[in-house]
Motif scaffolding. Structure first.
Motif, PDB file in Angstrom:
ATOM      1  N   THR A   1      -9.347   3.322  -2.936  1.00  0.00           N
ATOM      2  CA  THR A   1      -8.390   2.561  -3.273  1.00  0.00           C
ATOM      3  C   THR A   1      -7.228   1.696  -4.438  1.00  0.00           C
ATOM      4  O   THR A   1      -6.896   2.312  -4.515  1.00  0.00           O
TER       5      THR A   1
ATOM      6  N   LEU B   1      -6.103   4.855  -6.066  1.00  0.00           N
ATOM      7  CA  LEU B   1      -4.436   5.426  -5.428  1.00  0.00           C
ATOM      8  C   LEU B   1      -3.802   4.268  -6.083  1.00  0.00           C
ATOM      9  O   LEU B   1      -1.961   4.308  -6.121  1.00  0.00           O
ATOM     10  N   GLN B   2      -4.076   2.599  -5.742  1.00  0.00           N
ATOM     11  CA  GLN B   2      -2.683   1.417  -6.528  1.00  0.00           C
ATOM     12  C   GLN B   2      -2.550   1.634  -7.427  1.00  0.00           C
ATOM     13  O   GLN B   2      -0.768   1.220  -7.309  1.00  0.00           O
TER      14      GLN B   2
ATOM     15  N   LEU C   1       0.295   4.257  -7.851  1.00  0.00           N
ATOM     16  CA  LEU C   1       1.557   4.358  -7.341  1.00  0.00           C
ATOM     17  C   LEU C   1       2.453   3.472  -8.050  1.00  0.00           C
ATOM     18  O   LEU C   1       3.611   3.414  -7.568  1.00  0.00           O
TER      19      LEU C   1
ATOM     20  N   TYR D   1      -2.770  12.757  -8.465  1.00  0.00           N
ATOM     21  CA  TYR D   1      -3.551  12.668  -7.876  1.00  0.00           C
ATOM     22  C   TYR D   1      -4.057  13.480  -6.931  1.00  0.00           C
ATOM     23  O   TYR D   1      -3.691  13.612  -5.592  1.00  0.00           O
TER      24      TYR D   1
ATOM     25  N   LYS E   1      -1.478   9.198   2.629  1.00  0.00           N
ATOM     26  CA  LYS E   1       0.031   8.338   2.427  1.00  0.00           C
ATOM     27  C   LYS E   1       0.096   7.666   3.280  1.00  0.00           C
ATOM     28  O   LYS E   1       0.387   6.571   3.141  1.00  0.00           O
TER      29      LYS E   1
ATOM     30  N   ALA F   1      -1.637   4.488   0.816  1.00  0.00           N
ATOM     31  CA  ALA F   1      -0.799   4.514   0.042  1.00  0.00           C
ATOM     32  C   ALA F   1       0.684   3.681   1.162  1.00  0.00           C
ATOM     33  O   ALA F   1       1.048   2.411   0.321  1.00  0.00           O
TER      34      ALA F   1
ATOM     35  N   SER G   1       6.624   5.096  -3.719  1.00  0.00           N
ATOM     36  CA  SER G   1       6.654   5.530  -5.111  1.00  0.00           C
ATOM     37  C   SER G   1       7.786   6.822  -5.822  1.00  0.00           C
ATOM     38  O   SER G   1       6.830   7.570  -4.881  1.00  0.00           O
TER      39      SER G   1
ATOM     40  N   CYS H   1       4.531   9.560  -8.059  1.00  0.00           N
ATOM     41  CA  CYS H   1       2.902   9.721  -8.078  1.00  0.00           C
ATOM     42  C   CYS H   1       2.898  11.347  -6.782  1.00  0.00           C
ATOM     43  O   CYS H   1       4.246  11.543  -5.740  1.00  0.00           O
TER      44      CYS H   1
END
Length: 453
Positions: free
Chosen positions: A106, A109-110, A113, A121, A132, A135, A142, A145
């Motif tokens: 998390t 990924l955060q 983005l 990624y 997805k 996200a 975004s 990414c």
């Protein structure tokens, strides 16, 4: 094509052996040694052989080397920037470890983005649809990414050549495998080889790579210890899955300090940076209770106010219990001995329990004075006056020793509304005209007389 070579590795600690044996000599575990193929064929991993035009590096005098500051890449995350030492260094390899479900994927990924850089990624654990869904919960959209679900390093490098990203994130290193090693993904050989390929890629292209790593039941990063030596930075993501707060620590950093700390709050929309951690580490209560004291501590360059809780009760059994959470148990025994011998408090027949709130562990000796205040407050059943805080180290003779960066500690206490701070009389304080009263103390007896009359 060269001959296939095999060797034996301990799957727990990574120690290599020439032949099989039942017990590992290094970690003393049984039945953890397995045979792995360490060389399948001659290989060319990332962009291979030097061409005839490539010049071999030559030695330089140290005063000839350019010492200009390395330009760092801003992650747009203040807590991560602080722990990394100011941002991501181009061409570096960063390893992020933590328990399952703690929020490693998390967090990365955060960040990917929100980064202003083109980011790839790579996930070997989740499908593109799963990523997805997560996200969409974190951030609406975004354009920078790219998501790739792949585990073979050769295919990953092909996509990198096609996309030309500025940052690569791998989730996780234990899922990757290369064609040049014939063993299962996650084995010692595969982890070592795939990491070596990524290091070669990062150093040659100057593109930073961030790896996610699993941890063992002991809390160490899974795989051979050499993995931590190979990378530039090792970060540890800690916390209890039942609580909302997460702590990001640096265990190794070639480009900055390892003393910095980042704190996050886990929300439904992702991880939120906690810019003022003192507010979450101090419980807000209306009535005063005995056995609590507020300490000022330093984590890297950041001052923190933390709450120390203590419970002193008569021992039911013959041997009194000494239990600590977030504080060194041997140091607690030392402080109890000082209170018994130097200050005359009879604690030898009493159970003593000590807790640092917020789930963090503190090694700073400056919290000793707050530990003393909390223990005496619980023993006397008299609360410490609201608005008091402490910053001092306790010596074996019962004296209060000076601590470093006392001015920053005082300013943090004043900023959070405390009216009195207890510090050693031997501290040199440069602050003038402060709004907080500075109580200078020399011995434990001085503190006890002020607090409890």
């Amino acid at each position: 094509m060269s001959k296939v070579k095999t060797s034996f590795f301990c799957q727990n600690c990574g120690t290599q052996y020439a032949k099989w044996q039942g017990q590992c000599n290094a970690c003393k575990e049984w039945n953890t040694i397995a045979e792995e193929i360490i060389q399948k064929q001659e290989k060319v991993a990332w962009k291979s052989e030097p061409t005839s035009s490539t010049k071999a590096p030559r030695p330089l005098k140290i005063n000839e080397i350019d010492s200009a500051q390395e330009i760092r890449m801003d992650t747009t995350d203040g807590e991560l920037n602080r722990v990394l030492g100011g941002g991501i260094v181009p061409g570096s390899l960063t390893l992020l470890g933590g328990e399952p479900g703690i929020g490693k994927s998390t967090l990365l990924l955060q960040i990917s983005l929100k980064l202003p850089y083109k980011t790839l990624y790579v996930s070997g654990e989740e499908s593109q649809k799963q990523i997805k869904m997560r996200a969409e919960r974190i951030t609406p959209n975004s354009d920078n990414c790219y998501i790739l679900t792949e585990t073979k390093t050769q295919n990953i490098f092909k996509q990198i050549e096609a996309i030309q990203p500025e940052i690569v994130i791998i989730d996780s290193i234990q899922t990757l495998h290369t064609d040049y090693i014939e063993s299962t993904a996650g084995s010692i050989s595969q982890i070592r080889e795939t990491t070596a390929e990524l290091i070669k890629f990062a150093k040659e292209t100057n593109i930073p790579v961030i790896l996610i790593g699993h941890i063992t039941k002991d809390g160490n990063i899974a795989g051979p210890k050499i993995l931590e030596h190979m990378v530039d930075t090792v970060l540890q993501f800690e916390g209890d899955r039942n609580h909302v707060y997460r702590i990001l620590r640096s265990l190794k950093n070639r480009f900055g300090s390892t003393a910095e700390l980042g704190i996050y709050e886990m929300l439904g929309s992702g991880l939120r940076e906690v810019s003022n951690p003192s507010e979450i580490l101090i419980s807000h209560k209306d009535e005063e209770m005995s056995g609590t004291a507020i300490a000022t501590t330093m984590e890297g360059m950041r001052p923190l106010m933390i709450e120390i809780q203590s419970l002193v009760s008569t021992a039911v059994y013959g041997t009194p219990q000494r239990s600590t959470t977030g504080y060194n148990a041997k140091r607690l025994n030392m402080i109890l001995a000082v209170l018994e011998k130097r200050a005359g408090f009879r604690l030898g027949a009493k159970d003593v329990f000590l807790n640092v709130t917020g789930g963090i562990s503190v090694d700073d000796p400056a919290i000793d004075l707050a530990v003393v205040a909390a223990i005496l407050s619980s023993n006397e059943d008299i609360p410490v006056t609201k608005g008091f805080c402490f910053a001092g180290e306790v010596g074996l003779s019962g004296e209060i020793r000076p601590v470093n960066r006392v001015d920053q500690r005082i300013q943090e206490a004043e900023k959070l509304g405390f009216n009195t701070i207890f510090v050693s009389k031997y501290n040199k304080i440069a602050l003038k005209n402060t709004g907080i009263k500075i109580e200078l103390v020399a011995k434990i007896e001085d503190v006890a007389s002020i607090l409890f009359g």
